[in-house]
Enzyme design. Sequence first.
Site, mmCIF file in Angstrom:
data_model
loop_
_atom_site.group_PDB
_atom_site.id
_atom_site.type_symbol
_atom_site.label_atom_id
_atom_site.label_comp_id
_atom_site.label_asym_id
_atom_site.label_seq_id
_atom_site.Cartn_x
_atom_site.Cartn_y
_atom_site.Cartn_z
ATOM 1 N N TYR A 183 0.789 -1.160 -0.037
ATOM 2 C CA TYR A 183 0.075 0.088 -0.073
ATOM 3 C C TYR A 183 0.971 1.179 -0.010
ATOM 4 O O TYR A 183 0.730 2.156 -0.887
ATOM 5 C CB TYR A 183 -1.017 -0.035 1.335
ATOM 6 C CG TYR A 183 -1.647 1.025 1.375
ATOM 7 C CD1 TYR A 183 -2.877 1.566 0.691
ATOM 8 C CD2 TYR A 183 -1.351 2.010 2.359
ATOM 9 C CE1 TYR A 183 -3.455 3.003 0.960
ATOM 10 C CE2 TYR A 183 -1.741 3.454 2.635
ATOM 11 C CZ TYR A 183 -3.012 3.964 2.229
ATOM 12 O OH TYR A 183 -3.600 4.876 2.319
ATOM 13 N N LYS A 187 1.099 3.860 -2.934
ATOM 14 C CA LYS A 187 0.792 5.114 -2.777
ATOM 15 C C LYS A 187 1.818 6.080 -3.201
ATOM 16 O O LYS A 187 1.878 7.317 -3.758
ATOM 17 C CB LYS A 187 0.522 5.539 -1.418
ATOM 18 C CG LYS A 187 -1.058 4.641 -1.059
ATOM 19 C CD LYS A 187 -2.198 5.460 -1.557
ATOM 20 C CE LYS A 187 -2.855 6.611 -0.789
ATOM 21 N NZ LYS A 187 -4.199 6.881 -1.654
HETATM 22 N N1 LIG Z 1 -8.444 6.092 6.308
HETATM 23 C C1 LIG Z 1 -7.133 6.345 6.700
HETATM 24 O O1 LIG Z 1 -6.963 6.424 7.829
HETATM 25 C C2 LIG Z 1 -6.410 7.038 5.412
HETATM 26 C C3 LIG Z 1 -5.160 7.666 5.896
HETATM 27 C C4 LIG Z 1 -4.396 8.172 4.997
HETATM 28 C C5 LIG Z 1 -4.861 8.047 3.551
HETATM 29 N N2 LIG Z 1 -5.943 7.713 3.346
HETATM 30 C C6 LIG Z 1 -6.282 7.755 1.851
HETATM 31 O O2 LIG Z 1 -7.772 8.535 1.862
HETATM 32 C C7 LIG Z 1 -8.519 7.802 0.902
HETATM 33 C C8 LIG Z 1 -9.717 7.712 1.231
HETATM 34 O O3 LIG Z 1 -9.812 6.438 2.514
HETATM 35 P P1 LIG Z 1 -10.933 6.125 3.052
HETATM 36 O O4 LIG Z 1 -10.602 5.929 4.424
HETATM 37 O O5 LIG Z 1 -12.212 6.565 2.750
HETATM 38 O O6 LIG Z 1 -11.059 4.736 2.664
HETATM 39 P P2 LIG Z 1 -12.344 3.806 2.065
HETATM 40 O O7 LIG Z 1 -11.807 2.304 1.951
HETATM 41 O O8 LIG Z 1 -13.529 4.049 2.721
HETATM 42 O O9 LIG Z 1 -12.722 4.382 0.586
HETATM 43 C C9 LIG Z 1 -11.898 3.807 -0.510
HETATM 44 C C10 LIG Z 1 -12.823 3.607 -1.720
HETATM 45 O O10 LIG Z 1 -12.013 3.399 -2.879
HETATM 46 C C11 LIG Z 1 -12.986 2.330 -3.633
HETATM 47 N N3 LIG Z 1 -12.277 1.718 -4.437
HETATM 48 C C12 LIG Z 1 -11.052 0.727 -4.312
HETATM 49 N N4 LIG Z 1 -10.688 0.159 -5.213
HETATM 50 C C13 LIG Z 1 -11.421 0.668 -6.269
HETATM 51 C C14 LIG Z 1 -11.506 0.707 -7.634
HETATM 52 N N5 LIG Z 1 -10.502 -0.201 -8.481
HETATM 53 N N6 LIG Z 1 -12.229 1.338 -8.684
HETATM 54 C C15 LIG Z 1 -13.181 2.145 -7.853
HETATM 55 N N7 LIG Z 1 -13.090 2.517 -6.521
HETATM 56 C C16 LIG Z 1 -12.173 1.695 -5.896
HETATM 57 C C17 LIG Z 1 -13.397 1.455 -2.315
HETATM 58 O O11 LIG Z 1 -14.549 0.892 -2.866
HETATM 59 C C18 LIG Z 1 -13.894 2.557 -1.479
HETATM 60 O O12 LIG Z 1 -15.062 2.900 -1.366
HETATM 61 C C19 LIG Z 1 -7.743 6.680 0.181
HETATM 62 O O13 LIG Z 1 -6.977 7.049 -0.682
HETATM 63 C C20 LIG Z 1 -6.602 6.098 1.132
HETATM 64 O O14 LIG Z 1 -5.286 5.845 0.676
HETATM 65 C C21 LIG Z 1 -6.864 6.951 4.182
#
Ligand SMILES: NC(=O)c1ccc[n+]([C@@H]2O[C@H](COP(=O)([O-])OP(=O)(O)OC[C@H]3O[C@@H](n4cnc5c(N)ncnc54)[C@H](O)[C@@H]3O)[C@@H](O)[C@H]2O)c1
Length: 417
Positions: A183, A187
């Site tokens: 991951y 990223k």
């Molecule tokens: N949650 C955290 O603590 C955190 C921390 C740092 C960064 N982030 C980043 O923030 C963003 C949002 O995170 P989140 O917590 O809302 O995650 P989440 O898992 O709730 O949302 C990610 C979404 O991406 C969708 N997805 C995955 N693969 C896909 C594909 N091939 N095509 C279309 N959609 C797809 C999933 O279905 C999901 O709904 C992400 O990019 C994550 O890397 C999250």
Amino acid sequence: MFPSPGDAIRTRANGVVPHCSQASDCRLNGHSGLLCRSTSKALITGGGGYFGYHLGCALASQGVRVILFDRHKPRWEIPNKAVFIQGDVRDHDAVFKACEGVDCVFHAASYGMCGSEQLEKEEEIESINVGGTKVVIEVCKKRSISRLIYTSSVNVVFGGTDIEDGDEETVPYILLEKEVDHYSRTKAIADQMVLGANGTLLKGGDKLQTCVLRPPGIYGPEEQKHIPRVVGNIQRRLLSFKFGDPNTLMNWIHISNLIQGHLLAAVALTADKDYIASGQPYYIHDGENVNFFEWIAPLYEKLGFQKPWIHLPTYLVLMAATFLEYAHLLLKPVFSFTPFLTKREVMKLLITHTFRIDKAQKELGFYPKKFMLAETVDHYLKTRPKHQDQSWLTIIFLTFGVFCMFIPFVFLSLTHS
Ligand SMILES: NC(=O)c1ccc[n+]([C@@H]2O[C@H](COP(=O)([O-])OP(=O)(O)OC[C@H]3O[C@@H](n4cnc5c(N)ncnc54)[C@H](O)[C@@H]3O)[C@@H](O)[C@H]2O)c1
């Protein structure tokens, strides 16, 4: 860090009211007019996920037409002014079609961040996080969409060594060949791809303006990945102990502050703001450095559990996490469970990684609002699904723990005999 398959939030159909209120919590510091003027239609990849959906709500509440693009439908009701399009971010034609008339793309879809997802096949994680980003950039170019904001992560620079008050200029990307999880590596690649695409000339003479936001762990009402998992682990008594140095610090970001950062970034990529954010990365968080066990202390209180006082040696926790990762892989064909912590997650709790947000404050006007974890906990406790009894996991873990405690003694007695 902590998702649990059994801890899904229920939709209105199942009796729990959906939530779009993060939109009203988020401060735009007077930039609301600029946002509406520059953005008539936005597409959010990952718009079915926690952050993407709530960002969609915030944009829609500002009068922006929103496309929530995701392979999974959101758990919550689609707000007015938004539509959901089911599709895969790796599918060029689907993304191209969904982007018709769009003038700003927020790319938040990603895979493999935590728990069992983190242990998924490398190809799957890479194809989504890197392949999907490539498609998004290509579509922005073909459709002459002039703004792309990428939701990156602090993981792109965190490779297992201390980072204290890191900033955008002095902390380098993790070396891609260094042993970290897929991951973080993917990223980091995507983060560089998005920044690299900045300035690409588009049809009609405009340039593609891109920026990346690098948040730490996200929390807030209805969050799925961290709080439900921590609560589950406290209830299973798997977090009845502490480990690591109490001086180890990290950052967190409330969903409303994260939304604020993204909306401000969208404005900062326009002529109104002299394209100040073009080609720039920004760390954003709540503005506080916290120790994980101190930060989650309100959870113990709210759940009626004693705060942990047993301090386990780090090697034991790492061994347990390794054991659980192998158990997860071995059992996966017949039974899937989420390890209570993966090795990578343990490592993140053991090593300080804190960042400065001065650049986001100065250039974007990002001023995080103060939030209490206790409020999020109250909301979670009101809406959580019934607790599933997985005390057998506790038994396996404790048995393994006792077994591990004896390993050094066996080793010492063997080497001295
Ligand atoms: N949650 C955290 O603590 C955190 C921390 C740092 C960064 N982030 C980043 O923030 C963003 C949002 O995170 P989140 O917590 O809302 O995650 P989440 O898992 O709730 O949302 C990610 C979404 O991406 C969708 N997805 C995955 N693969 C896909 C594909 N091939 N095509 C279309 N959609 C797809 C999933 O279905 C999901 O709904 C992400 O990019 C994550 O890397 C999250």
